[in-house]
Design a protein around this motif. Structure first.
Motif, mmCIF file in Angstrom:
data_model
loop_
_atom_site.group_PDB
_atom_site.id
_atom_site.type_symbol
_atom_site.label_atom_id
_atom_site.label_comp_id
_atom_site.label_asym_id
_atom_site.label_seq_id
_atom_site.Cartn_x
_atom_site.Cartn_y
_atom_site.Cartn_z
ATOM 1 N N ARG A 99 -23.143 6.495 -3.603
ATOM 2 C CA ARG A 99 -22.929 7.035 -2.245
ATOM 3 C C ARG A 99 -23.977 8.095 -1.919
ATOM 4 N NH1 ARG A 99 -17.578 7.431 0.029
ATOM 5 N NH2 ARG A 99 -16.262 5.848 -0.943
ATOM 6 N N ILE A 136 -19.475 0.831 -2.710
ATOM 7 C CA ILE A 136 -20.383 0.858 -1.556
ATOM 8 C C ILE A 136 -19.929 -0.138 -0.491
ATOM 9 C CG2 ILE A 136 -22.716 0.176 -0.821
ATOM 10 C CD1 ILE A 136 -22.689 2.945 -1.975
ATOM 11 N N HIS A 157 -16.709 1.079 1.225
ATOM 12 C CA HIS A 157 -17.036 2.219 2.082
ATOM 13 C C HIS A 157 -17.746 1.750 3.350
ATOM 14 C CE1 HIS A 157 -18.472 6.137 3.319
ATOM 15 N NE2 HIS A 157 -19.728 5.760 3.186
#
Length: 323
Positions: A115, A161, A164
């Protein structure tokens, strides 16, 4: 807590992180404690309790099987906790960590470090409703980390990832994989289908001849490539062309009556930052402010839940859902 390969890097970066004062560390290996103390001139505590007693927050960089017990010990003492990924070994432990953190009123951040990868942070503002995602996370074989499947070792980075970025519930998971040199799968592929129709195709291998950490996002009018290893982001955009094109422009003819589109290339600036240092600084800011950390325990639990579904599929002859 923990001064192995990754723990040593955390100590190194914590010493340079803004807003972080490193009071010391603990590792169960006495020789390692002595070596780290000699290298960084930081205090080594002989046990977990004495370290917890002197600090405001702890950074747990130990084997996954110890995360739950160490986190609970720290939270019961009122300490904020940073936990390296994966959050825990199973969902019962993950839910318990979230519940205990809520009751203790402490911050918990999970170490999904990609992130903070500068290539991803450069791409993030441009990612808007991707509908197909392709990731490849390939690594040369290293005996370290083979105590867990490649899914929990490597693929979980991309699972976080993808979750998100997409921001919609997972609808279906199909996966396959095989153990080649270790006792757990060394290479795996997972197809994750989201409720909004987005599909993510993830491949992770730890028996490759070369290292690669690439993600490709396909969305309306744009293709975005993120090279997390080389720290490079490239964006290819398409726009409907009206009138005559620039003679030097790259255009695509969509067919009779459908017009043409112009293709443009962008390469956003990728800052020269250290992702581990950045995630530790973000954790420190959350501890100071009381605000929610950028990668919450719930985020870590969500990535773990999908990873466990992938692992369940690997146990099925057809690779289909087993949950």
């Amino acid at each position: 807590m923990g001064a192995g390969h990754l723990g040593r890097i955390h100590i190194q970066q914590a010493l340079q992180a803004e807003g972080v004062e490193l009071v010391g560390f603990h590792d169960t290996d006495a020789e390692r404690r002595a070596a780290i103390t000699a290298e960084f001139e930081v205090m080594a505590y002989p046990d977990v309790a004495s370290l917890i007693g002197t600090c405001e927050a702890v950074d747990i960089v130990t084997p996954t099987t110890t995360h739950h017990a160490l986190a609970l010990q720290a939270m019961e003492a009122g300490r904020h906790v940073f936990i390296e990924k994966p959050l825990s070994t199973d969902m019962a432990e993950a839910r318990d960590i979230m519940d205990r953190a809520r009751k203790a009123g402490v911050i918990v951040q999970v170490g999904h470090v990609e992130r903070f990868n500068p290539a991803f942070t450069a791409a993030r503002p441009h990612l808007k409703d991707p509908m197909f995602i392709e990731t490849h996370r390939l690594a040369q074989f290293n005996p370290r980390g083979t105590d867990v499947s490649v899914v929990l070792d490597l693929m979980i980075h991309d699972i976080d990832i993808v979750l998100h970025t997409v921001g919609h519930p997972v609808k279906d998971v199909i996966a396959s994989g095989v153990a080649v040199v270790s006792d757990t799968p060394d290479i795996a592929n997972a197809r994750i289908v989201f409720s909004n129709g987005c599909v993510a195709n993830l491949t992770a291998s730890r028996i490759s001849l070369k290292n690669m950490r690439k993600s490709r996002f396909f969305q309306r009018d744009a293709y975005i490539s993120v090279d997390m290893l080389e720290k490079r982001t490239e964006i290819v955009r398409m726009r409907t062309l009206e009138g005559e094109p620039d003679p030097f422009a790259i255009t695509v003819d969509l067919g009779q009556g459908k017009g043409r589109r112009e293709i443009s290339f962008e390469r956003p600036e990728v800052p020269a930052t250290n992702a581990i240092r950045d995630e530790l600084q973000a954790f420190a800011r959350s501890v100071r402010s009381g605000h929610e950390p950028p990668v919450t325990a719930a985020d870590g639990a969500a990535a773990l839940e999908v990873a466990l579904k992938v692992l369940a599929c690997l146990d099925q002859p057809t690779g289909g859902p087993a949950y």
